[in-house]
Design a protein around this motif. Structure first.
Motif, PDB file in Angstrom:
ATOM      1  N   MET A   1       0.840  -1.174   0.000  1.00  0.00           N
ATOM      2  CA  MET A   1       0.000   0.000   0.000  1.00  0.00           C
ATOM      3  C   MET A   1       0.895   1.251   0.000  1.00  0.00           C
ATOM      4  O   MET A   1       1.812   1.351   0.795  1.00  0.00           O
ATOM      5  N   VAL A   2       0.638   2.173  -0.901  1.00  0.00           N
ATOM      6  CA  VAL A   2       1.339   3.460  -0.931  1.00  0.00           C
ATOM      7  C   VAL A   2       0.673   4.361   0.096  1.00  0.00           C
ATOM      8  O   VAL A   2      -0.554   4.502   0.103  1.00  0.00           O
ATOM      9  N   ILE A   3       1.472   4.981   0.973  1.00  0.00           N
ATOM     10  CA  ILE A   3       0.880   5.801   2.039  1.00  0.00           C
ATOM     11  C   ILE A   3       1.203   7.283   1.909  1.00  0.00           C
ATOM     12  O   ILE A   3       0.722   8.090   2.695  1.00  0.00           O
ATOM     13  N   GLY A   4       2.013   7.672   0.940  1.00  0.00           N
ATOM     14  CA  GLY A   4       2.326   9.086   0.795  1.00  0.00           C
ATOM     15  C   GLY A   4       3.433   9.304  -0.208  1.00  0.00           C
ATOM     16  O   GLY A   4       3.902   8.376  -0.864  1.00  0.00           O
ATOM     17  N   LEU A   5       3.831  10.558  -0.321  1.00  0.00           N
ATOM     18  CA  LEU A   5       4.918  10.959  -1.205  1.00  0.00           C
ATOM     19  C   LEU A   5       6.063  11.456  -0.339  1.00  0.00           C
ATOM     20  O   LEU A   5       5.882  12.373   0.460  1.00  0.00           O
ATOM     21  N   HIS A   6       7.231  10.861  -0.470  1.00  0.00           N
ATOM     22  CA  HIS A   6       8.386  11.245   0.330  1.00  0.00           C
ATOM     23  C   HIS A   6       9.210  12.321  -0.351  1.00  0.00           C
ATOM     24  O   HIS A   6       9.556  13.331   0.238  1.00  0.00           O
ATOM     25  N   HIS A   7       9.583  12.087  -1.629  1.00  0.00           N
ATOM     26  CA  HIS A   7      10.383  13.071  -2.361  1.00  0.00           C
ATOM     27  C   HIS A   7      10.210  12.885  -3.858  1.00  0.00           C
ATOM     28  O   HIS A   7       9.697  11.868  -4.304  1.00  0.00           O
ATOM     29  N   VAL A   8      10.629  13.885  -4.588  1.00  0.00           N
ATOM     30  CA  VAL A   8      10.742  13.800  -6.039  1.00  0.00           C
ATOM     31  C   VAL A   8      12.172  14.170  -6.391  1.00  0.00           C
ATOM     32  O   VAL A   8      12.855  14.836  -5.614  1.00  0.00           O
ATOM     33  N   GLN A   9      12.617  13.719  -7.547  1.00  0.00           N
ATOM     34  CA  GLN A   9      13.958  14.076  -7.995  1.00  0.00           C
ATOM     35  C   GLN A   9      13.877  14.712  -9.370  1.00  0.00           C
ATOM     36  O   GLN A   9      13.153  14.242 -10.243  1.00  0.00           O
ATOM     37  N   ILE A  10      14.618  15.787  -9.517  1.00  0.00           N
ATOM     38  CA  ILE A  10      14.843  16.406 -10.813  1.00  0.00           C
ATOM     39  C   ILE A  10      16.346  16.348 -11.055  1.00  0.00           C
ATOM     40  O   ILE A  10      17.112  16.023 -10.145  1.00  0.00           O
ATOM     41  N   THR A  11      16.765  16.640 -12.273  1.00  0.00           N
ATOM     42  CA  THR A  11      18.199  16.625 -12.533  1.00  0.00           C
ATOM     43  C   THR A  11      18.640  17.915 -13.200  1.00  0.00           C
ATOM     44  O   THR A  11      17.857  18.599 -13.860  1.00  0.00           O
ATOM     45  N   ILE A  12      19.904  18.207 -12.991  1.00  0.00           N
ATOM     46  CA  ILE A  12      20.587  19.327 -13.629  1.00  0.00           C
ATOM     47  C   ILE A  12      21.889  18.770 -14.205  1.00  0.00           C
ATOM     48  O   ILE A  12      22.317  17.671 -13.814  1.00  0.00           O
ATOM     49  N   PRO A  13      22.527  19.471 -15.128  1.00  0.00           N
ATOM     50  CA  PRO A  13      23.782  18.954 -15.672  1.00  0.00           C
ATOM     51  C   PRO A  13      24.866  18.824 -14.596  1.00  0.00           C
ATOM     52  O   PRO A  13      24.900  19.590 -13.621  1.00  0.00           O
ATOM     53  N   LYS A  14      25.741  17.853 -14.775  1.00  0.00           N
ATOM     54  CA  LYS A  14      26.861  17.654 -13.850  1.00  0.00           C
ATOM     55  C   LYS A  14      27.695  18.926 -13.762  1.00  0.00           C
ATOM     56  O   LYS A  14      27.923  19.600 -14.757  1.00  0.00           O
TER      57      LYS A  14
ATOM     58  N   LYS B   1      26.781  11.794  -0.786  1.00  0.00           N
ATOM     59  CA  LYS B   1      27.406  13.078  -1.116  1.00  0.00           C
ATOM     60  C   LYS B   1      28.320  13.004  -2.328  1.00  0.00           C
ATOM     61  O   LYS B   1      28.419  13.961  -3.084  1.00  0.00           O
ATOM     62  N   GLY B   2      28.971  11.901  -2.562  1.00  0.00           N
ATOM     63  CA  GLY B   2      29.891  11.766  -3.686  1.00  0.00           C
ATOM     64  C   GLY B   2      29.211  11.684  -5.046  1.00  0.00           C
ATOM     65  O   GLY B   2      29.876  11.741  -6.077  1.00  0.00           O
ATOM     66  N   ARG B   3      27.906  11.593  -5.064  1.00  0.00           N
ATOM     67  CA  ARG B   3      27.164  11.455  -6.323  1.00  0.00           C
ATOM     68  C   ARG B   3      26.799  12.794  -6.942  1.00  0.00           C
ATOM     69  O   ARG B   3      26.217  12.851  -8.011  1.00  0.00           O
ATOM     70  N   GLY B   4      27.117  13.903  -6.262  1.00  0.00           N
ATOM     71  CA  GLY B   4      26.763  15.222  -6.767  1.00  0.00           C
ATOM     72  C   GLY B   4      25.334  15.580  -6.416  1.00  0.00           C
ATOM     73  O   GLY B   4      24.606  14.815  -5.794  1.00  0.00           O
ATOM     74  N   GLY B   5      24.936  16.769  -6.829  1.00  0.00           N
ATOM     75  CA  GLY B   5      23.585  17.231  -6.568  1.00  0.00           C
ATOM     76  C   GLY B   5      23.411  17.763  -5.157  1.00  0.00           C
ATOM     77  O   GLY B   5      24.365  17.916  -4.397  1.00  0.00           O
ATOM     78  N   PHE B   6      22.164  18.049  -4.814  1.00  0.00           N
ATOM     79  CA  PHE B   6      21.824  18.574  -3.484  1.00  0.00           C
ATOM     80  C   PHE B   6      20.349  18.292  -3.224  1.00  0.00           C
ATOM     81  O   PHE B   6      19.598  17.957  -4.141  1.00  0.00           O
ATOM     82  N   TRP B   7      19.944  18.431  -1.970  1.00  0.00           N
ATOM     83  CA  TRP B   7      18.567  18.177  -1.575  1.00  0.00           C
ATOM     84  C   TRP B   7      17.941  19.449  -1.022  1.00  0.00           C
ATOM     85  O   TRP B   7      18.627  20.282  -0.420  1.00  0.00           O
ATOM     86  N   LEU B   8      16.630  19.553  -1.197  1.00  0.00           N
ATOM     87  CA  LEU B   8      15.870  20.707  -0.743  1.00  0.00           C
ATOM     88  C   LEU B   8      14.682  20.257   0.107  1.00  0.00           C
ATOM     89  O   LEU B   8      14.104  19.204  -0.144  1.00  0.00           O
ATOM     90  N   GLN B   9      14.316  21.084   1.082  1.00  0.00           N
ATOM     91  CA  GLN B   9      13.116  20.842   1.882  1.00  0.00           C
ATOM     92  C   GLN B   9      12.013  21.750   1.350  1.00  0.00           C
ATOM     93  O   GLN B   9      12.216  22.949   1.183  1.00  0.00           O
ATOM     94  N   VAL B  10      10.842  21.167   1.078  1.00  0.00           N
ATOM     95  CA  VAL B  10       9.683  21.921   0.607  1.00  0.00           C
ATOM     96  C   VAL B  10       8.504  21.481   1.472  1.00  0.00           C
ATOM     97  O   VAL B  10       7.959  20.400   1.260  1.00  0.00           O
ATOM     98  N   GLY B  11       8.156  22.282   2.467  1.00  0.00           N
ATOM     99  CA  GLY B  11       7.136  21.854   3.420  1.00  0.00           C
ATOM    100  C   GLY B  11       7.618  20.603   4.124  1.00  0.00           C
ATOM    101  O   GLY B  11       8.752  20.549   4.610  1.00  0.00           O
ATOM    102  N   ASN B  12       6.802  19.562   4.127  1.00  0.00           N
ATOM    103  CA  ASN B  12       7.222  18.308   4.759  1.00  0.00           C
ATOM    104  C   ASN B  12       7.699  17.278   3.731  1.00  0.00           C
ATOM    105  O   ASN B  12       7.793  16.100   4.027  1.00  0.00           O
TER     106      ASN B  12
END
Length: 120
Positions: A1-14, A40-51
């Motif tokens: 059972m799916v109970i919610g949405l945890h995160h989404v991922q988008i990409t930008i160039p390396k 951390k070694g994979r590049g990118g970053f994470w953002l908080q948007v509400g919960n």
């Protein structure tokens, strides 16, 4: 059972993380959160948007302008966002109307489609 949405991922160039952080943290005002050490070694970053989280990964060889894939940010004052983004010379596109919502779209500096949406 799916109970919610945890995160989404988008990409930008390396190698474009600083430009991405400027746009997402300074222009859109989102808060950067720390990635786990194991990622951390994979590049990118994470953002908080509400919960929820938006994970910004890095990926080359992909034309982001050719996809309808997008993320929609729910906002409180959509007209203020239109003005703020226009002041940053970001082109605003009208969205197809849907009942009970005002919305518009734009492309981030990397070509990702982004929607701003407000319930009315």
């Amino acid at each position: 059972m799916v109970i919610g949405l945890h995160h989404v991922q988008i990409t930008i160039p390396k190698g474009e993380e600083e430009k991405g952080k400027h746009f997402y943290c300074q222009v859109l005002g989102l808060k950067e959160i720390e990635k786990p050490d194991s990622l951390k070694g994979r590049g990118g970053f994470w953002l908080q948007v509400g919960n929820k989280e938006v994970h910004v990964g890095t990926e080359d060889g992909f034309d982001r302008l050719t996809t309808k894939a997008h993320i929609a940010y729910q906002v409180e004052n959509i007209e203020q966002w239109k003005k703020a983004l226009a002041e940053q010379h970001i082109e605003i596109f009208d969205s197809v109307p849907i009942p009970h919502f005002e919305r518009f779209e734009f492309r981030d500096p990397f070509g990702n489609r982004v929607e701003m949406i407000q319930e009315i």
